[in-house]
Scaffold this motif. Structure first.
Motif, mmCIF file in Angstrom:
data_model
loop_
_atom_site.group_PDB
_atom_site.id
_atom_site.type_symbol
_atom_site.label_atom_id
_atom_site.label_comp_id
_atom_site.label_asym_id
_atom_site.label_seq_id
_atom_site.Cartn_x
_atom_site.Cartn_y
_atom_site.Cartn_z
ATOM 1 N N UNK A 345 0.838 -1.210 0.000
ATOM 2 C CA UNK A 345 0.000 0.000 0.000
ATOM 3 C C UNK A 345 0.865 1.250 0.000
ATOM 4 N N UNK A 346 0.566 2.186 -0.911
ATOM 5 C CA UNK A 346 1.322 3.438 -0.972
ATOM 6 C C UNK A 346 0.561 4.573 -0.306
ATOM 7 N N UNK A 347 -0.576 4.245 0.310
ATOM 8 C CA UNK A 347 -1.317 5.211 1.122
ATOM 9 C C UNK A 347 -1.964 6.329 0.314
ATOM 10 N N UNK A 348 -2.396 6.039 -0.894
ATOM 11 C CA UNK A 348 -3.055 7.089 -1.673
ATOM 12 C C UNK A 348 -4.477 7.319 -1.175
ATOM 13 N N UNK A 349 -5.077 6.298 -0.582
ATOM 14 C CA UNK A 349 -6.407 6.486 0.008
ATOM 15 C C UNK A 349 -7.561 6.441 -0.972
ATOM 16 N N UNK A 350 -7.283 6.116 -2.203
ATOM 17 C CA UNK A 350 -8.358 6.089 -3.204
ATOM 18 C C UNK A 350 -9.390 5.014 -2.871
ATOM 19 N N UNK A 352 -10.263 3.992 0.012
ATOM 20 C CA UNK A 352 -11.117 4.490 1.107
ATOM 21 C C UNK A 352 -12.176 5.451 0.570
ATOM 22 N N UNK A 353 -11.720 6.432 -0.199
ATOM 23 C CA UNK A 353 -12.669 7.496 -0.554
ATOM 24 C C UNK A 353 -13.752 6.994 -1.497
ATOM 25 N N UNK A 365 -9.755 5.043 7.027
ATOM 26 C CA UNK A 365 -8.692 5.960 6.616
ATOM 27 C C UNK A 365 -7.689 6.157 7.751
ATOM 28 N N UNK A 371 -2.663 7.283 9.543
ATOM 29 C CA UNK A 371 -3.231 7.074 8.210
ATOM 30 C C UNK A 371 -3.029 5.613 7.833
ATOM 31 N N UNK A 391 -4.066 1.953 -7.560
ATOM 32 C CA UNK A 391 -3.044 2.121 -8.599
ATOM 33 C C UNK A 391 -1.906 1.115 -8.519
ATOM 34 N N UNK A 392 -1.860 0.345 -7.454
ATOM 35 C CA UNK A 392 -0.751 -0.610 -7.303
ATOM 36 C C UNK A 392 -1.239 -2.020 -7.622
ATOM 37 N N UNK B 41 -2.182 10.600 -8.530
ATOM 38 C CA UNK B 41 -3.189 9.585 -8.207
ATOM 39 C C UNK B 41 -4.460 10.185 -7.621
ATOM 40 N N UNK B 43 -4.988 11.509 -4.660
ATOM 41 C CA UNK B 43 -5.095 10.851 -3.347
ATOM 42 C C UNK B 43 -6.204 11.462 -2.503
ATOM 43 N N UNK B 44 -6.749 10.622 -1.645
ATOM 44 C CA UNK B 44 -7.698 11.081 -0.629
ATOM 45 C C UNK B 44 -6.901 11.736 0.495
ATOM 46 N N UNK B 102 2.880 10.029 -2.728
ATOM 47 C CA UNK B 102 2.856 8.571 -2.576
ATOM 48 C C UNK B 102 3.588 7.860 -3.718
ATOM 49 N N UNK B 105 6.738 6.075 -2.733
ATOM 50 C CA UNK B 105 6.661 4.705 -2.243
ATOM 51 C C UNK B 105 6.556 3.743 -3.414
ATOM 52 N N UNK B 106 5.865 4.183 -4.430
ATOM 53 C CA UNK B 106 5.580 3.322 -5.574
ATOM 54 C C UNK B 106 6.793 3.154 -6.482
#
Lengths: 434, 430
Positions: A345-350, A352-353, A365, A371, A391-392, B41, B43-44, B102, B105-106
């Motif tokens: 997980x790269x923590x983009x949060x997509x 979740x949202x 979240x 986070x 995205x991953x 991305x 991101x949220x 992010x 990280x990727x």
């Protein structure tokens, strides 16, 4: 290297990749280049009656682009061949002579009268072509004249014209279907009833690409006016795959050979079509976007895939068809939950949202003030949205619950299958007494 | 050898100097920007936004670049940070938004947020498209002391909120360090002044240049004549080394040399030493070292008393210095500056001795509190609360002059914005 030699309706080709009837097969020059590049066959751009039709001399194509201008979807308003019939016939004869090992199919579009078919089909067959493809799919221009999709949208016309073609032809006849219908099965059945040896699908989909943001007219236009075109390219593949699978999995049409068309760009797309029931595939847009060289990856990739899977090409064909069914037969007792691999997980949060805003509020979240995105099994319905937007690659996966209780429903996990047809909530359910 | 030979102008041809001082990060073309924007991305609760001192909604402005909505994108940026154009050029993004991206990280390659921000804001400033309106007049007047990023940001926000502002600026031009500090190759084509023109174009802001505040009763007078006062005076004094030889000719404050360089019409006329020694480890040290090299100094040594991790200049800045030909020495403390009237060398406690025609001191700035004695201080700077209120009612402060800041343009802009919002609240209560 797996053997990709294909025989479709008795027509041999060194690989299952044919060029579809379209601009890339407009004349000998293009087709010669394609065969030199390694294409297995070509369906010659649609022939019509003399005098030949004319095309516009303005924009014929337009594209749906990604931000880096990769072509995702493609639209065209080009009609059938705009060259004299004799020119085409002479070139067909020569190309077949020069490339005896490649499949060469003549696409034809003729008016709805028997005399035309009786007159032109033998004339074309005399060039030595391996077969015919009847263009009942072209959705623009020719359809206004009662041909192309105008035929393909009326099963009775399909059957009638197919019968005329079959009566005049001694080589195999493929009927090319239009997707601009509500159900692909009646046209496919009509082709079969008319004696078609195979169907090919899909042709292009009625489309307007966009408007011009300066002039606020549709885009593109010819001298200020535009018309709908036919949509193709990567974006249409899922529509095509469904139609191919419908024909392949329906008992009455299951034996009808299929030539799969629609957005094939790399070898994986070909695997999709073949596994869902097509016996070979046709390509146009990818060649128009990248040139004929893409055949290299198509052939090489498919061959490597078959080697890796240790199966033959003929074993791949239709392999996925049994996995396609009606919704009502899906197992409603089966439960999956999303699982997020925290190391990836790269923590983009997509995830979740989108789950929070548009689905089931099943992804955190924050965990202990940090986070962190974790699936809440009590809420997860297993919808696959998070997997789709992550995205991953491989970060979120769906995992089956095989035992215990589904914390969302409180129901015990069981190996027993339950279809909607038998579900207690279904008022029409089949019961033993009924 | 006379000092005149050792320090002279025109070590490089003007064309070479022009090339050396060209834009460090050339702007993105539209294709480049669209491709780069596609990498975001969306991101949220985006970490980049959290990392931005002004809280710009970065995914939102990048999304608008993707859809060719440049005016909307610029508005998203400038509504949080009216100096978004300058910050796009000078922010150490590698330790702010881009560090938080992010994508690190990727694939260890963040979205180029700084360049995208510039792509979105440049056209708006070039065309002077006003994206902000003033609220109906409140009838209140606010004095802003200092025409740097903090003061300009405060003034702009106050104007948006309907107040009238007078900026009292010490220097001949506004902009503070944007105009007089910061390496020239980071902000070419007089960008600082263009940005100020844009900020002032909203109206309601009177800029008085060359108007230093009277040390005696300046602050008290302002408090009487205005409804509120914002102090954004920066750090006017340079720290001293406190070692022998500091008063020799050729020992200069880096910040003053950079100011001269920034104001020079023709940089080939600037005198440059052959051997330059820079003492310090911050952005100013890097800026003066790199610029000396780019003006044609033969040997530029940058000497810092601690290690690379402690340097306030980012890893990117350190690399920039090294690739520009600056030699960085770590863990060396200056003990003595040697010379006979003019500096000839610097000796360090660790035994290092470096020949020097010029020594630049870049060991930080400090508050010149003359005239501000009434404001309580903390760690040598003006003490403020979370709303940027000082200890004196009716007086707010922000930028480098206040305690607890990061000494960045972007932080100063945020201070000015926070103070303006609090001033507005205070004025509307009365």
């Amino acid at each position: 290297m797996a053997d990709l030699k294909t025989t479709f309706l008795g027509i041999a080709s060194p690989n299952p990749f044919w060029l579809a009837s379209a601009p890339p097969t407009d004349k000998a020059y293009n087709v010669n280049r394609a065969f030199e590049a390694g294409w297995g066959g070509a369906v010659w751009k649609t022939l019509g009656e003399d005098p030949h039709i004319v095309n516009v001399s303005g924009p014929r194509y337009s594209a749906l682009h990604s931000n880096d201008r990769r072509v995702i979807g493609f639209n065209n308003i080009e009609l059938i061949t705009d060259r004299p019939l004799k020119t085409n016939l002479d070139e067909l004869r020569q190309v077949k002579k020069d490339w005896p090992d490649r499949a060469l199919i003549a696409s034809v579009m003729l008016p709805m009268n028997e005399q035309s078919w009786a007159k032109y089909i033998p004339m074309i067959e005399d060039t030595g072509v391996d077969g015919f493809e009847l263009n009942f799919g072209c959705p623009h221009g020719m359809s206004e004249r009662g041909m192309g999709a105008a035929v393909g949208q009326v099963p009775e016309y399909i059957q009638m014209a197919t019968e005329w073609a079959k009566a005049a032809a001694s080589v195999p006849v493929i009927v090319k279907l239009t997707p601009n219908i509500t159900n692909i099965l009646p046209p496919a059945r009509a082709a079969q009833d008319g004696g078609a040896d195979a169907v090919s699908l899909i042709n292009t989909i009625n489309s307007i690409m966009r408007v011009d943001y300066d002039s606020l007219t549709m885009y593109p236009t010819t001298d200020g006016l535009g018309t709908h075109g036919g949509y193709c390219g990567e974006a249409v593949k899922p529509i095509a795959l469904n139609m191919v699978a419908e024909i392949a999995r329906t008992r009455e049409t299951a034996k009808l050979p299929i030539s799969g068309i629609g957005g094939i760009t790399d070898w994986r797309d070909a695997v999709d079509f073949l596994a869902l029931g097509a016996s070979n595939v046709q390509v146009c847009t990818a060649a128009m976007v990248y040139g004929f060289k893409i055949i290299d990856d198509l052939v090489d990739g498919l061959s490597n895939f078959l080697d890796d899977k240790a199966i033959r090409l003929d074993q791949l064909i239709g392999k996925a068809v049994p996995s396609v069914t009606d919704w009502q037969h899906l197992n409603l007792n089966y439960v999956e939950k999303a699982v997020i691999d925290q190391d990836l997980c790269i923590q983009c949060g997509r995830c979740h949202v989108v789950c929070e805003d548009t689905s089931h509020q099943a992804i955190t979240d924050t965990v202990n003030g940090e986070r962190r995105f974790e699936v809440i099994d009590d809420e997860c319905v297993g919808c696959n949205l998070c997997v789709s937007v992550c995205p991953v690659d491989g970060c979120i996966s769906m995992q089956q619950l095989t035992a215990g209780i589904d914390p969302r429903t409180g129901a015990e996990i069981t190996a027993e299958k339950l279809q909607w047809t038998e579900h207690p909530n279904n008022p029409m359910r089949k019961t033993e007494t009924s | 050898m006379s000092s005149d030979d050792r320090i002279r102008a025109g070590r490089l041809a003007r064309s070479e100097i022009d090339e050396n001082f060209a834009d460090l990060h050339p702007p993105l073309s539209r294709s480049e920007a669209l491709i780069e924007a596609d990498r975001c991305y969306f991101c949220y609760d985006a970490p980049c936004t959290t990392a931005c001192p002004t809280g710009i909604d970065i995914p939102a402005f990048i999304q608008k670049i993707r859809s060719d909505n440049i005016r909307g994108s610029a508005h998203t940026i400038l509504r949080e940070n009216i100096m978004g154009g300058m910050c796009a050029r000078v922010c150490p993004t590698e330790i702010l938004c881009e560090e938080a991206c992010v994508r690190n990280t990727h694939e260890e390659k963040p979205v180029e947020i700084g360049l995208l921000q510039r792509y979105a804001t440049d056209p708006i400033l070039e065309t002077g498209t006003q994206l902000f309106e003033r609220a109906p007049s409140s009838g209140k007047k606010v004095a802003v002391v200092g025409g740097g990023p903090a003061g300009l940001s405060c003034a702009h926000r106050l104007s948006m909120l309907g107040h009238d502002i007078v900026i009292f600026n010490r220097d001949a031009k506004a902009g503070g360090l944007n105009e007089y500090g910061i390496a020239a190759y980071k902000t070419v084509n007089d960008f600082a002044q263009k940005e100020i023109d844009y900020i002032l174009a909203i109206g309601g802001i009177e800029l008085k240049n060359a108007s230093p505040l009277a040390a005696e009763d300046g602050l008290a007078m302002l408090c009487k004549k205005f409804d509120a006062v914002f102090v954004g005076i920066g750090l006017a004094d340079s720290n001293e080394l406190g070692i022998d030889g500091e008063d020799l000719d050729g020992v200069e404050n880096a910040i003053e040399y950079i100011a001269t360089l920034r104001q020079a019409e023709d940089k080939s006329t600037l005198p440059v030493g052959r051997n330059v020694v820079v003492i310090g480890g911050g952005m100013t040290a890097i800026d003066v070292a790199v610029q000396s090299k780019r003006l044609g100094a033969e040997n530029v040594h940058m000497v810092y008393r601690r290690g690379p991790e402690q340097m306030s200049a980012s890893v990117f800045e350190q690399a920039l210095a090294q690739t520009s030909g600056v030699r960085i020495h770590y863990h060396a403390s200056p003990r003595r500056i040697v010379g006979n009237g003019h500096v000839t060398a610097v000796e360090f406690a660790e035994g290092l001795k470096l020949d020097a025609d010029i020594v630049f001191k870049a060991i930080g700035q400090k508050l010149n509190a003359d005239g501000y004695g009434a404001l309580e201080q903390e760690t040598g700077r003006i003490k403020v609360d979370g709303h940027h209120r000082t200890s004196m009612p009716g007086v707010w402060a922000g930028g480098d002059c206040v305690a607890g800041g990061e000494d960045l343009t972007v932080s100063a802009v945020q201070h000015g914005k926070i103070a303006a919002i609090d001033i507005d609240r205070a004025l509307r209560k009365n």
